[in-house]
Design a protein around this motif. Sequence first.
Motif, PDB file in Angstrom:
ATOM      1  N   VAL A 134      68.682 123.619  39.653  1.00  0.00           N
ATOM      2  CA  VAL A 134      67.291 123.231  39.887  1.00  0.00           C
ATOM      3  C   VAL A 134      67.136 123.115  41.397  1.00  0.00           C
ATOM      4  O   VAL A 134      67.955 122.486  42.058  1.00  0.00           O
ATOM      5  N   ALA A 136      64.756 121.526  43.962  1.00  0.00           N
ATOM      6  CA  ALA A 136      63.607 120.622  44.124  1.00  0.00           C
ATOM      7  C   ALA A 136      63.308 120.377  45.590  1.00  0.00           C
ATOM      8  O   ALA A 136      62.617 119.444  45.962  1.00  0.00           O
ATOM      9  N   SER A 137      63.839 121.259  46.471  1.00  0.00           N
ATOM     10  CA  SER A 137      63.741 120.998  47.910  1.00  0.00           C
ATOM     11  C   SER A 137      62.325 121.158  48.456  1.00  0.00           C
ATOM     12  O   SER A 137      61.958 120.526  49.434  1.00  0.00           O
ATOM     13  N   PRO A 139      58.460 120.626  49.003  1.00  0.00           N
ATOM     14  CA  PRO A 139      57.689 119.389  48.793  1.00  0.00           C
ATOM     15  C   PRO A 139      56.694 119.464  47.630  1.00  0.00           C
ATOM     16  O   PRO A 139      56.365 118.422  47.040  1.00  0.00           O
ATOM     17  N   LEU A 142      58.547 122.971  42.216  1.00  0.00           N
ATOM     18  CA  LEU A 142      59.876 122.817  41.622  1.00  0.00           C
ATOM     19  C   LEU A 142      60.323 124.163  41.060  1.00  0.00           C
ATOM     20  O   LEU A 142      59.560 124.817  40.343  1.00  0.00           O
ATOM     21  N   ASP A 144      62.996 125.554  38.555  1.00  0.00           N
ATOM     22  CA  ASP A 144      63.994 125.177  37.543  1.00  0.00           C
ATOM     23  C   ASP A 144      64.515 126.456  36.896  1.00  0.00           C
ATOM     24  O   ASP A 144      63.876 127.034  36.006  1.00  0.00           O
ATOM     25  N   ARG A 147      64.807 127.578  33.075  1.00  0.00           N
ATOM     26  CA  ARG A 147      63.705 128.089  32.262  1.00  0.00           C
ATOM     27  C   ARG A 147      63.270 129.491  32.679  1.00  0.00           C
ATOM     28  O   ARG A 147      62.259 129.995  32.181  1.00  0.00           O
ATOM     29  N   ARG A 186      67.371 127.775  49.963  1.00  0.00           N
ATOM     30  CA  ARG A 186      66.515 126.685  49.482  1.00  0.00           C
ATOM     31  C   ARG A 186      65.044 127.088  49.521  1.00  0.00           C
ATOM     32  O   ARG A 186      64.567 127.681  50.474  1.00  0.00           O
ATOM     33  N   LYS A 210      54.767 120.480  41.606  1.00  0.00           N
ATOM     34  CA  LYS A 210      55.385 119.153  41.473  1.00  0.00           C
ATOM     35  C   LYS A 210      54.335 118.100  41.119  1.00  0.00           C
ATOM     36  O   LYS A 210      53.196 118.166  41.575  1.00  0.00           O
ATOM     37  N   ARG A 211      54.760 117.132  40.337  1.00  0.00           N
ATOM     38  CA  ARG A 211      53.998 115.936  39.989  1.00  0.00           C
ATOM     39  C   ARG A 211      52.833 116.196  39.039  1.00  0.00           C
ATOM     40  O   ARG A 211      52.137 115.275  38.671  1.00  0.00           O
TER      41      ARG A 211
ATOM     42  N   TRP B  64      58.933 112.835  36.986  1.00  0.00           N
ATOM     43  CA  TRP B  64      57.736 112.801  36.138  1.00  0.00           C
ATOM     44  C   TRP B  64      58.013 113.306  34.711  1.00  0.00           C
ATOM     45  O   TRP B  64      57.204 113.137  33.829  1.00  0.00           O
ATOM     46  N   ASP B 402      63.980 114.462  47.121  1.00  0.00           N
ATOM     47  CA  ASP B 402      63.398 115.636  46.459  1.00  0.00           C
ATOM     48  C   ASP B 402      62.775 115.288  45.102  1.00  0.00           C
ATOM     49  O   ASP B 402      62.424 116.185  44.332  1.00  0.00           O
ATOM     50  N   GLN B 404      64.144 113.900  42.450  1.00  0.00           N
ATOM     51  CA  GLN B 404      65.013 114.073  41.272  1.00  0.00           C
ATOM     52  C   GLN B 404      65.709 112.757  40.951  1.00  0.00           C
ATOM     53  O   GLN B 404      66.069 112.005  41.865  1.00  0.00           O
TER      54      GLN B 404
END
Lengths: 243, 488
Positions: A134, A136-137, A139, A142, A144, A147, A186, A210-211, B64, B402, B404
């Motif tokens: 994954v 997640a770097s 901002p 994401l 992943d 998937r 990254r 993200k979020r 989340w 990040d 996580q």
Amino acid sequence: MTEMTNTFTLDGKEIPFREGETIMAAATAAGVYIPHLCHRPGFKPHGSCKLCTVNIDGRPSAACTHLAAAGMRVESETEALNADRRALTQMLFVEGNHICPSCEKSGNCQLQAVAYHLGMSTPHFTHFYPARDVDASHPDVLLDRNRCILCELCVRASRDVDGKNVFGIGGRGIRSRLIVNAASGRLADTGLAVTDRAVAVCPTGALLRKRDGFSVPIGERRYDRHTISDVTTETEEERPRHD
Amino acid sequence: MPVSLETAADPENLKRVVIEPVSRVEGHGKVTLLLDADDRVRQARLHIVEFRGFEKFIQGRPYWEVPVLVQRLCGICPVSHHLAASKALDIIVGARALTPTAEKMRRLMHMGQILQSHALHFFHLASPDLLFGFEADVAERNIAHLAAVAPEVAKKGVLLRKYGQEIIRHTAGKRIHGTGSVPGGVNKNLSRAERASLLGEIDAIIAWSREAVDIVKRLFAENARLYETFGRFESGRLSLVRADGALDLYDGGLRATDAAGATLFDHADYQRYYELIHEEVKPWSYMKFPFLVERGAEAGWYRVGPLARVVHCDFIPTELAETERRALLDFDGGGALSAPLGYHWARMIEMLHAAEGIRELLLDNDLSGDDLLAGGERQLRGVGIIEAPRGTLIHHYRINEDEQIVSANLIVSTTHNNRAMNEAVCQVARQYFDGRELTEGLLNHIEIAIRAFDPCLSCATHALGKMPLELELRDAAGRRIGGLRRET
């Protein structure tokens, strides 16, 4: 505009087409769904997922790459073709780590919706449970890889629409993986922006804003409201709902 | 003072009786009893043999995702994990206070959860023992027989649970494993039409909940000595209470008391729970043993759940449930307050409170508001605690820059009650077993004591990198002829 005087038959239905149009494009324009994952209207055909394989005058070929021709007899909704599509989808599920119960893309995911459409009730094959990273770097985005189904829609979108070339496929065979265009490897060190088409175009939950998480309640997600066979809503999931 | 039954000095020469699986509880566990040549119980243990790996496999996931992911711990009270995780993540997204709509939607979801879980436990799992007798024919000790001989009681139990599930469906999106609660708030409100529809049934739900309280109250009145002494033990208690001391199942500060009722701490900020509660690992169970730091591992154990809460709070903020709470406190000079079977009484009082609370919330227009999310300055750690149906539930997460998850700790209700359940098992073994020939009905006494705590064993197992394993080889006469033990 070229007048559509030519037609072919798709499962017995007359489908008009313009010269140079693929079977998939003509079928979509006529409101007929052919299951697919790596295809998206407006993108150059890729022909890799093979879900859209149809029989053209008895010979199998990918509907997203095969040009329509007058008088063709095309079969799509046959028991045998749908069984093959179901098996291909099952293979995609076991090749990655697709955990629908905790995936925020659930209900908006084309892979999940295709699986439901094809009547897939179990993965059938033995899970590979691959170890995938994954990233997640970034901002706002994401990545992943659990998937990712290697459809290359993000590769095409970044290259052809966003003009950035952020994504590519590295490795060979079962080791193929989505890579990003940065020396560090990254996502944060690429030129990707959250508003890029490459992010929105992902048919699974491999690339996510993200979020966003579970901000859309059950009942209002794309495939709660439309079936995947409703081709008029094809690109709807790309439109952000909570900006 | 009798010697501890938890660990026998010379287990090799004892006869082993195993109850496996423990039935009519959530998850999988077993009880082992070691008997000497005179059939006296020398060791009694509740083993939890499932393995839960959630703390490990959520590492690396975006925060989340967690409230939806961790609720898969359980299919009975997933809402509890959904909400405890959301509360921890509220802290992480900087939402120290939620919007009124979000807070009330979550409280309503939680009340629905309390209602359905308590109804399920009492009517489906526990009531057959209480209504038909501890040693009734095993074929009769089930909900199907209850439906055959007392169809109205069984039907109300089923409908109470159904109503709770409907509340959950409207607030979370699905009856089981919904997505309604998100870090910082909720993803939906409740329309006026939905509220009106749910309000249409609430008076019956409240009336049936009162009848359920009456059932347990009558059982205690008719069998006071049995119900008060069965598996009885003294212990400290732990629960959340509201700032004014009221029962609050969704939020508050931590209150702990010792066995004599003296306050050990009160209104403690649960963000620092780890300074108050530690956990001990024993090699024979996947479930850890929490204790109050102040009292140490041996003396610092406590009980949680309905009986702890109803005794702990200064009052219940809904009228009918408060009246029933007073009746429980006053019964036989407080005789029910340390009795494992008193849990059933307190549980039904809480179910009544949940039904009253649901009515109050459904009349509140804030539920139909549009302001669903709050936020603030990002934090890297957060703790969320709620009072789940079975007791205090702690979720603790840390994230990296990040976003996580880098570490998680979950202390679930059943884990808090680990020592208490073992104590009840030992007490019942002492009270009923010594020197008697073991029968199925007698062994059911052990299960009745465990069931009183409504344990959820699947939620409670925990090993943190350890995989203890114990193998025993015995000959046909039951003599131990070999064994293998791995503690890490």
